[in-house]
Design a protein around this motif. Structure first.
Motif, short mmCIF file in Angstrom:
data_model
loop_
_atom_site.label_atom_id
_atom_site.label_comp_id
_atom_site.label_asym_id
_atom_site.label_seq_id
_atom_site.Cartn_x
_atom_site.Cartn_y
_atom_site.Cartn_z
N ALA A 57 -8.50 -4.45 -7.78
CA ALA A 57 -7.23 -3.77 -8.24
C ALA A 57 -6.77 -2.72 -7.47
CB ALA A 57 -7.58 -3.39 -9.80
N ASN A 58 -7.80 -2.16 -6.64
CA ASN A 58 -7.10 -1.05 -5.49
C ASN A 58 -6.14 -1.76 -4.77
OD1 ASN A 58 -9.16 0.65 -6.88
ND2 ASN A 58 -10.62 0.01 -5.17
N PHE A 59 -6.23 -2.92 -4.22
CA PHE A 59 -5.31 -3.45 -3.33
C PHE A 59 -4.01 -3.72 -3.97
CE2 PHE A 59 -9.10 -5.57 -0.95
CZ PHE A 59 -8.66 -4.93 0.03
N ALA A 60 -4.12 -4.19 -5.18
CA ALA A 60 -2.89 -4.42 -6.02
C ALA A 60 -1.99 -3.18 -6.39
CB ALA A 60 -3.41 -5.26 -7.38
N LEU A 61 -2.76 -2.28 -6.97
CA LEU A 61 -2.10 -1.05 -7.25
C LEU A 61 -1.42 -0.57 -6.13
CD1 LEU A 61 -4.90 0.93 -9.36
CD2 LEU A 61 -2.63 0.09 -10.25
N ALA A 62 -1.92 -0.35 -5.16
CA ALA A 62 -1.47 0.15 -3.76
C ALA A 62 -0.38 -0.49 -3.26
CB ALA A 62 -2.51 0.39 -2.55
N SER A 63 -0.45 -1.98 -3.21
CA SER A 63 0.78 -2.87 -2.69
C SER A 63 1.92 -2.74 -3.54
CB SER A 63 0.34 -4.27 -2.41
OG SER A 63 -0.12 -4.71 -3.66
N ALA A 64 1.63 -2.95 -4.88
CA ALA A 64 2.73 -2.82 -6.09
C ALA A 64 3.57 -1.54 -5.98
CB ALA A 64 2.04 -3.03 -7.32
N ARG A 65 2.71 -0.29 -5.86
CA ARG A 65 3.31 0.86 -5.66
C ARG A 65 4.26 1.01 -4.44
NH1 ARG A 65 -0.98 5.17 -8.59
NH2 ARG A 65 -0.63 4.18 -10.45
N LEU A 66 3.95 0.10 -3.42
CA LEU A 66 4.69 0.20 -2.17
C LEU A 66 5.94 -0.62 -2.51
CD1 LEU A 66 2.13 0.26 0.46
CD2 LEU A 66 3.39 2.26 -0.19
N GLY A 67 6.35 -1.02 -3.48
CA GLY A 67 7.47 -1.97 -3.75
C GLY A 67 7.47 -3.37 -3.60
N LEU A 305 6.06 4.27 -3.19
CA LEU A 305 6.95 4.62 -2.06
C LEU A 305 8.19 5.62 -1.83
CD1 LEU A 305 7.36 2.77 0.65
CD2 LEU A 305 9.39 1.47 -0.38
N ASP A 306 8.56 5.82 -3.14
CA ASP A 306 9.65 6.90 -3.26
C ASP A 306 9.21 8.31 -3.12
OD1 ASP A 306 8.87 6.69 -5.89
OD2 ASP A 306 10.61 6.31 -6.73
N GLU A 307 7.86 8.41 -3.36
CA GLU A 307 6.94 9.61 -3.39
C GLU A 307 6.80 10.31 -1.97
OE1 GLU A 307 3.75 10.66 -5.93
OE2 GLU A 307 3.85 8.57 -6.30
N LEU A 308 7.03 9.40 -0.61
CA LEU A 308 6.41 9.46 0.45
C LEU A 308 7.12 10.71 1.49
CD1 LEU A 308 4.99 6.16 1.92
CD2 LEU A 308 3.59 8.17 0.86
N ALA A 309 8.70 10.54 1.19
CA ALA A 309 9.15 11.42 1.91
C ALA A 309 9.36 12.71 1.40
CB ALA A 309 10.74 11.05 1.79
N ASP A 310 8.98 13.02 0.14
CA ASP A 310 8.98 14.26 -0.67
C ASP A 310 7.59 14.95 -0.07
OD1 ASP A 310 11.48 14.05 -1.57
OD2 ASP A 310 11.02 13.67 -3.70
N TRP A 311 6.49 14.03 -0.31
CA TRP A 311 5.17 14.53 0.04
C TRP A 311 5.06 15.03 1.53
CZ3 TRP A 311 1.10 14.03 3.24
CH2 TRP A 311 -0.15 14.56 2.69
N LEU A 312 5.67 14.39 2.37
CA LEU A 312 5.59 14.71 3.79
C LEU A 312 6.47 16.01 4.03
CD1 LEU A 312 6.08 11.36 5.67
CD2 LEU A 312 4.21 12.85 5.76
N GLY A 313 7.46 16.39 3.20
CA GLY A 313 8.35 17.38 3.23
C GLY A 313 7.47 18.62 2.72
#
Length: 343
Positions: A57-67, A305-313
């Motif tokens: 499920a780790n694979f599935a969670l990560a890919s689903a959250r990336l859209g 996916l939509d978290e990444l820009a804010d996290w990097l900032g």
């Protein structure tokens, strides 16, 4: 044994999967940020705690959250942990059409204890009583990518998936007997990529470094990627001879549980960006895995996916300047119709 009934919670059922995930499910109970190994007779508290689906499920969670549309094939029981795991995956939009309910069997539970930038695992229960070919009796559904933990014996569905154009990214679990049977690697002739950690890679190849192990594995599979936790990652593209070595993000590792699987899912998803180089795909996977280990709860902390820009900032110190401009460009260019860089 019976096929799990389809429910309205199986939000993406029937759609073509971008990612197909096949293998053993667990429920993970994760205790992170411990000061050290627990001592007999003592109790240790930590606020870094989480629980959720684990294993494949780790694979599935990560890919689903990336859209990415994600389908999962696995066995579940009729116990409370199976119900909670199913509900959690459905809430993430994972297609559960290929779940198979096994009466009388309970989902194994893994306790993960995180300290010294790593984790120790204790699992209670028994493995699923059916293999992945039994999960997919009619063959694998069409998908761009499949993610799988290799089984001891060769499975038929991987070859069938590869023959219909699916790129198979394979990983292995730790061999508790430490036999490191070389015949397991024979299955790589049907896979696009192999994603072991450095201990597994060195044990299977007999090499004494992650780099040499990755080079040896590249003789068997088009893309060899060996992860080494806080030491980074090395990848070898067998078709071009290109080698990439990259450091991890500079983050405080709160919980490393499932980080390798999150890295693998992000790398597989990044392959749908043809303009990205191998280095950029590896860097993207390092980003997603790095955000995950900085949070409690194992793979349940994988970013959307939509978290990444804010996290990097918010964390400019986590990577050298300019390392992730290509990610920000891709996120900026995503369509107004809701499509993502990986649609």
């Amino acid at each position: 044994m019976q096929t799990a009934p389809r429910t309205t919670a199986d939000a993406t059922a029937g759609e073509l999967a971008g990612v197909l995930v096949v293998g053993q499910l667990f429920t993970d109970v994760v205790f992170g940020d411990l000061p050290g190994a627990p001592a007999l007779g003592h109790e240790v508290w930590t606020s870094s705690f989480g629980a959720g689906p684990g294993g494949i499920a780790n694979f599935a969670l990560a890919s689903a959250r990336l859209g990415v549309r994600t389908a999962l094939a696995a066995a579940v029981g009729e116990d409370a942990f199976s119900s909670m795991t199913r509900a959690s995956l459905a809430a993430e939009g994972v297609d559960l059409t290929h779940l198979v309910t096994v009466p009388g069997w309970s989902l194994p539970v893994t306790a993960s204890l995180g300290y010294d930038d790593d984790r120790a695992l204790v699992t209670g229960g028994t493995p699923a009583p059916l293999g992945s070919d039994e999960l997919l009796p009619d063959g694998p559904p069409a998908a761009a990518v499949a993610l799988v933990h290799l089984e001891e014996a060769r499975t038929r569905w991987i070859g069938r998936a590869a023959s219909q154009g699916t790129r198979v990214f394979a990983d292995v679990g730790w061999d508790p007997a430490e036999r490191w049977d070389q015949t397991l690697l024979d299955q790589l002739d049907e896979c696009h990529a192999f994603l072991p950690n450095h201990l597994e890679a060195m044990a299977y190849t007999g090499r004494d470094s992650a780099r040499e192990a990755a080079r040896a594995l590249a003789e068997r599979v088009p893309l060899s990627v060996v992860t080494s936790g806080s030491a980074g990652v090395v990848a070898v593209d067998a078709s071009t001879g290109e080698e990439v070595e990259r450091p991890p993000l500079r983050v405080r590792a709160v919980d490393a549980t499932g980080a390798g699987d999150v890295f693998g899912a992000a790398l597989a998803v990044a392959g749908s960006q043809p303009a990205w180089s191998l280095l950029q795909r590896i860097d993207f996977a390092c980003l997603v895995a790095g955000v995950t280990v900085s949070r409690p709860g194992g793979a349940s902390g994988a970013p959307r996916l939509d978290e990444l820009a804010d996290w990097l900032g918010a964390h400019p110190e986590a990577a050298e300047p300019g390392r992730y401009h290509f990610v920000l460009d891709a996120l900026h260019d995503q369509g107004d119709d809701g499509t993502t860089p990986f649609s």
